[in-house]
Design a protein around this motif. Structure first.
Motif, PDB file in Angstrom:
ATOM      1  N   ALA A  87      73.913  14.678  29.579  1.00 41.94           N
ATOM      2  CA  ALA A  87      73.927  15.740  28.560  1.00 41.94           C
ATOM      3  C   ALA A  87      75.005  15.792  27.590  1.00 41.94           C
ATOM      4  O   ALA A  87      74.790  15.999  26.504  1.00 41.94           O
ATOM      5  N   VAL A  88      76.191  15.664  28.096  1.00 43.33           N
ATOM      6  CA  VAL A  88      77.295  15.544  27.322  1.00 43.33           C
ATOM      7  C   VAL A  88      77.155  14.551  26.180  1.00 43.33           C
ATOM      8  O   VAL A  88      77.875  14.899  25.278  1.00 43.33           O
ATOM      9  N   ILE A  89      76.941  13.158  26.793  1.00 41.00           N
ATOM     10  CA  ILE A  89      76.892  12.267  25.802  1.00 41.00           C
ATOM     11  C   ILE A  89      75.717  12.384  24.880  1.00 41.00           C
ATOM     12  O   ILE A  89      76.350  12.282  23.497  1.00 41.00           O
ATOM     13  N   SER A  90      74.635  13.113  25.085  1.00 36.72           N
ATOM     14  CA  SER A  90      73.783  13.326  24.101  1.00 36.72           C
ATOM     15  C   SER A  90      74.170  14.299  23.154  1.00 36.72           C
ATOM     16  O   SER A  90      74.269  14.206  21.815  1.00 36.72           O
ATOM     17  N   ALA A  91      74.793  15.497  23.620  1.00 37.67           N
ATOM     18  CA  ALA A  91      75.442  16.362  22.825  1.00 37.67           C
ATOM     19  C   ALA A  91      76.488  16.034  21.935  1.00 37.67           C
ATOM     20  O   ALA A  91      76.454  16.266  20.674  1.00 37.67           O
ATOM     21  N   SER A  92      77.212  15.112  22.399  1.00 40.83           N
ATOM     22  CA  SER A  92      78.415  14.476  21.557  1.00 40.83           C
ATOM     23  C   SER A  92      77.992  13.581  20.702  1.00 40.83           C
ATOM     24  O   SER A  92      78.468  13.701  19.343  1.00 40.83           O
ATOM     25  N   ALA A  93      76.905  12.939  20.566  1.00 33.39           N
ATOM     26  CA  ALA A  93      76.220  11.976  19.927  1.00 33.39           C
ATOM     27  C   ALA A  93      75.812  12.787  18.510  1.00 33.39           C
ATOM     28  O   ALA A  93      75.910  12.685  17.462  1.00 33.39           O
ATOM     29  N   LEU A 121      83.885  22.627  28.080  1.00 29.82           N
ATOM     30  CA  LEU A 121      82.850  22.552  29.087  1.00 29.82           C
ATOM     31  C   LEU A 121      83.114  22.012  30.522  1.00 29.82           C
ATOM     32  O   LEU A 121      82.762  22.741  31.451  1.00 29.82           O
ATOM     33  N   GLY A 122      83.713  20.959  30.406  1.00 28.47           N
ATOM     34  CA  GLY A 122      84.048  20.226  31.765  1.00 28.47           C
ATOM     35  C   GLY A 122      84.948  21.144  32.544  1.00 28.47           C
ATOM     36  O   GLY A 122      84.996  21.417  33.758  1.00 28.47           O
ATOM     37  N   ALA A 123      86.132  21.747  31.650  1.00 30.64           N
ATOM     38  CA  ALA A 123      87.101  22.699  32.488  1.00 30.64           C
ATOM     39  C   ALA A 123      86.442  23.573  33.103  1.00 30.64           C
ATOM     40  O   ALA A 123      86.684  24.176  34.123  1.00 30.64           O
ATOM     41  N   ALA A 124      85.289  24.427  32.431  1.00 27.91           N
ATOM     42  CA  ALA A 124      84.540  25.481  32.801  1.00 27.91           C
ATOM     43  C   ALA A 124      83.988  24.883  34.241  1.00 27.91           C
ATOM     44  O   ALA A 124      83.534  25.678  35.081  1.00 27.91           O
ATOM     45  N   ASN A 125      83.224  23.609  34.181  1.00 23.78           N
ATOM     46  CA  ASN A 125      82.581  22.998  35.333  1.00 23.78           C
ATOM     47  C   ASN A 125      83.491  23.079  36.595  1.00 23.78           C
ATOM     48  O   ASN A 125      83.063  23.743  37.550  1.00 23.78           O
ATOM     49  N   PHE A 145      72.571  21.651  30.439  1.00 25.88           N
ATOM     50  CA  PHE A 145      71.551  22.467  29.434  1.00 25.88           C
ATOM     51  C   PHE A 145      72.358  23.228  28.368  1.00 25.88           C
ATOM     52  O   PHE A 145      71.983  22.911  27.291  1.00 25.88           O
ATOM     53  N   VAL A 146      73.555  23.581  28.788  1.00 24.04           N
ATOM     54  CA  VAL A 146      73.937  24.478  27.569  1.00 24.04           C
ATOM     55  C   VAL A 146      74.655  23.429  26.661  1.00 24.04           C
ATOM     56  O   VAL A 146      74.574  23.863  25.309  1.00 24.04           O
ATOM     57  N   ALA A 147      75.352  22.385  27.113  1.00 16.05           N
ATOM     58  CA  ALA A 147      75.685  21.492  26.075  1.00 16.05           C
ATOM     59  C   ALA A 147      74.965  21.006  25.101  1.00 16.05           C
ATOM     60  O   ALA A 147      75.032  21.074  23.795  1.00 16.05           O
ATOM     61  N   VAL A 148      73.627  20.542  25.865  1.00 17.37           N
ATOM     62  CA  VAL A 148      72.646  20.047  24.718  1.00 17.37           C
ATOM     63  C   VAL A 148      71.966  21.027  23.868  1.00 17.37           C
ATOM     64  O   VAL A 148      71.988  20.843  22.629  1.00 17.37           O
TER      65      VAL A 148
END
Lengths: 337, 318
Positions: A87-93, A121-125, A145-148
């Motif tokens: 999801a992070v990959i998709s969101a960043s793209a 986001l990752g730090a929150a994880n 889900f939040v990231a996308v």
């Protein structure tokens, strides 16, 4: 404590009989041998498999997978799992293409925004997983889900028409060269990443803390390691590396969409596991990198044999099981009593 | 508060049940004009997700995980639409046994890989997932329609009573029977502490193997419901269902470390996810916000249940 934890597997007496099995545990010999064998199979059975062009393509694909799986390796080493990588990959793209192509932001601003977004986001994880004892599998699933979703909200939904920076695409084009070397820059970037992560894991205090946390969080705590900080940093790093892969992928694909990163979640997980990094704190990134290369070579050979996408998935799943059968199987329960 | 917490520790599914009840109330308030006939249809729509969640549960209870449940549901849908119906096999007396047998077979393969061959559950079921998605794509390269009246009957209603509720009750009936045997107790023991359970003479490998078989069986019923709802075959949903199913199990209070939880929680968890989606759609929340809210609710409820259930946070220094 911090010193003994990573070396725990290697403290057996160094007699000659043990030396070989010890080095098998310590170095990814099986993975390297498998890579050589599979590559030779490709060279012997497929025309043009060993050519520079074909090798370049394999290296490019493996670079994407390898960069995407770097974070998952670190997270596995502290005993977690990151299901938000795809999801992070998709969101960043999506964000990269929208901010650059849609809003006309300068490159540096785009990359800073995307990487900081991923870091938070990752730090929150990591924080949520460690502070509340919530299962990282589900936390990262939710944050994915939040990231996308946030990327969709920011970009206003559709983003197919907006383009990522042109030069970003050149980084991963087979014809590109790096300072005269006949490989595209992304391969050099990946090799640099392998070196950096390996140095970090083996020779820095932070690396020792990662292994100590993975071996036993309680023991690490007693050694005055802030397990919470380790989790925050490792999960943050995982998302940043995924975002980095997403930025590069946006350049490669031209733009982003919500499912662009999905294959990298499960393939990245496969690369970590085939590499022999267990979900309880043993392994390193070189293993994952070799495994990523191995997976891509296998996929390329299957494409070369003319298998359809569906058949490739079937064979890939079966091969993966056979490949890891030698070293991944768990001890009998009755031997643990 | 301590009494409430003690109740939660004994019955972790209560969080999801309460949340589902609240969401249901909000749903009713948000849609006062919805006809009475609207609600039975809701249960029919819930069925596939409910089965993915229910089917994912037994293996998690035993300390494992099954990433291939989503693809299993999709594969049984595709086998019905692309293989059985075109071959003229459309009687329920033929289709249902074949589909259930297929589910049991795939579940047992998972179980053998994990419990007997001792592959880590994550990697074994990941590989099975790749294989099943491949087979599904092979059988249904593109979405195709197909159904029969009795399959459609499964998501229809008799008066105001949704038939789907009866079908969802099937795994619970199976589970109730199993609770009268030593299986469920042994499975929870195997999940909670496999080494202690082995010492105590619990057949850990056997109950773990059966937990995957059971998951396969429930997943195949889910495939029937998916077919009834979609009236077509579509291979593209497999990997989404994996993630949502696991989310539902977690919401339902089943611990991923094994040994604690149950089917009811997973059903409630599935209901929560489904009602959230339904509510967001009904309130015409812009589609782009749905993922955000959905993700936040997921994280929020895991944090809530983890911090309510864990004594660790109270005792441990930071």
């Amino acid at each position: 404590m911090t010193d003994t934890a990573p070396a725990a597997a290697d403290t057996t007496s160094p007699t000659r009989t043990h030396r070989f099995t010890r080095s098998l545990k310590r170095y990814p010999i099986v993975q390297a041998a498998a890579l050589v064998v599979v590559f030779l199979i490709g060279v012997l059975t497929l025309d043009g498999f060993g050519t520079g062009r074909s090798i370049t393509n394999i290296l490019i694909t493996a670079s994407f997978l390898g960069i995407a799986a770097a974070g998952q390796t670190l997270v596995a080493l502290v005993g977690g799992i990151d299901m938000s990588i795809g999801a992070v990959i998709s969101a960043s793209a999506i964000l990269t293409s929208y901010l650059y192509g849609g809003l006309g932001w300068p490159d540096v601003a785009v990359f800073s925004f995307v990487l900081v977004f991923a870091l938070l986001l990752g730090a929150a994880n990591g924080y949520i997983g460690q502070r509340f004892g919530a299962n990282p599998l589900i936390v990262t699933l939710g944050s994915g889900f939040v990231a996308v979703g946030l990327a969709q909200v920011i970009s206003g939904g559709g983003s197919d028409s907006v383009k990522a920076p042109e030069w970003l695409g050149m980084l991963s084009r087979p014809v590109s060269t790096t300072f005269g070397l006949p490989v595209p820059p992304i391969v050099v970037i990946w090799i640099a990443l392998i070196v950096i992560v390996m140095v970090m894991l083996t020779s820095t205090p932070f690396g020792k803390r990662i292994y100590a946390t993975g071996a036993s969080a309680n023991a690490a705590r007693l050694a005055l390691i802030s397990v919470r900080w380790v989790w925050v940093l490792v999960f943050g790093l995982s998302s940043v590396l995924a975002a980095f892969a997403g930025i590069l992928l946006a350049g490669f694909a031209g733009s982003g969409n919500t499912t662009l990163g999905d294959p990298y979640l499960f393939l990245g997980l496969a690369a970590v596991i085939v590499g022999g990094t267990t979900l309880d704190g043993r392994g390193d990134y070189l293993r994952t990198a070799l495994a990523a290369l191995l997976l891509v070579v296998v996929q390329t050979i299957l494409v070369g044999f003319g298998f359809t996408n569906a058949d490739r998935q079937i064979i890939f799943g079966l091969l993966l099981l056979v490949a890891v059968a030698g070293y991944i199987r768990q001890p009998r329960l009755r031997d643990l009593i | 508060m301590t009494g409430f917490r003690a109740a939660l520790v004994r019955r972790p599914y209560l969080i999801a049940v309460v949340l589902a009840a609240i969401l249901l109330a909000v749903n009713v308030v948000a849609m006062p004009s919805a006809a009475a006939s609207y609600w039975p249809g809701l249960i029919a729509n819930l069925a596939p997700l409910a089965f993915v969640a229910i089917a994912s549960t037994p293996s998690v209870l035993g300390g494992g995980i099954d990433l291939s449940i989503g693809p299993q549901v999709v594969l049984s849908n595709i086998v019905i639409v692309m293989v059985l119906l075109p071959a003229g096999i459309d009687s329920p007396w033929a289709v249902i046994p074949i589909v259930l047998a297929l589910g049991i077979l795939i579940g047992t393969i998972n179980g053998v890989l994990v419990a007997l061959l001792r592959f880590p559950a994550m990697i074994a079921t990941l590989c099975v997932m790749f294989v099943l998605i491949g087979i599904a794509q092979r059988l249904a390269p593109q979405p195709a329609g197909g159904s029969t009246p009795w399959i459609e009957f499964l998501t229809s209603r008799a008066g105001l009573f949704p038939i789907a509720a009866l079908v969802i009750a099937v795994p619970f009936a199976v589970w109730l029977v199993l609770r009268r045997t030593s299986f469920v107790r042994n499975l929870l023991a195997a999940g909670g502490d496999p080494i202690a359970a082995t010492s105590a003479g619990v057949p850990v490998s056997a109950v773990r193997l059966l937990s995957y078989t059971l998951g396969g069986l429930f997943a195949s019923i889910g495939g029937l419901m998916l077919t009834s709802l979609l009236r077509s075959a579509d291979a593209s949903q497999a990997s989404t269902l994996v993630l949502i199913g696991l989310a539902a199990v977690a919401l339902g209070g089943t611990a991923f470390t094994g040994g604690r939880g149950g089917l009811l929680g997973s059903l409630a968890g599935a209901l929560c996810i489904f009602l959230i989606q339904n509510l967001l759609t009904a309130l015409s929340v812009p589609a782009v916000w749905i993922n955000v809210i959905y993700g936040l609710l997921l994280v929020g409820s895991v944090v809530l249940s983890a911090s309510l259930l864990s004594q660790k946070n109270v005792r441990q220094p930071v």
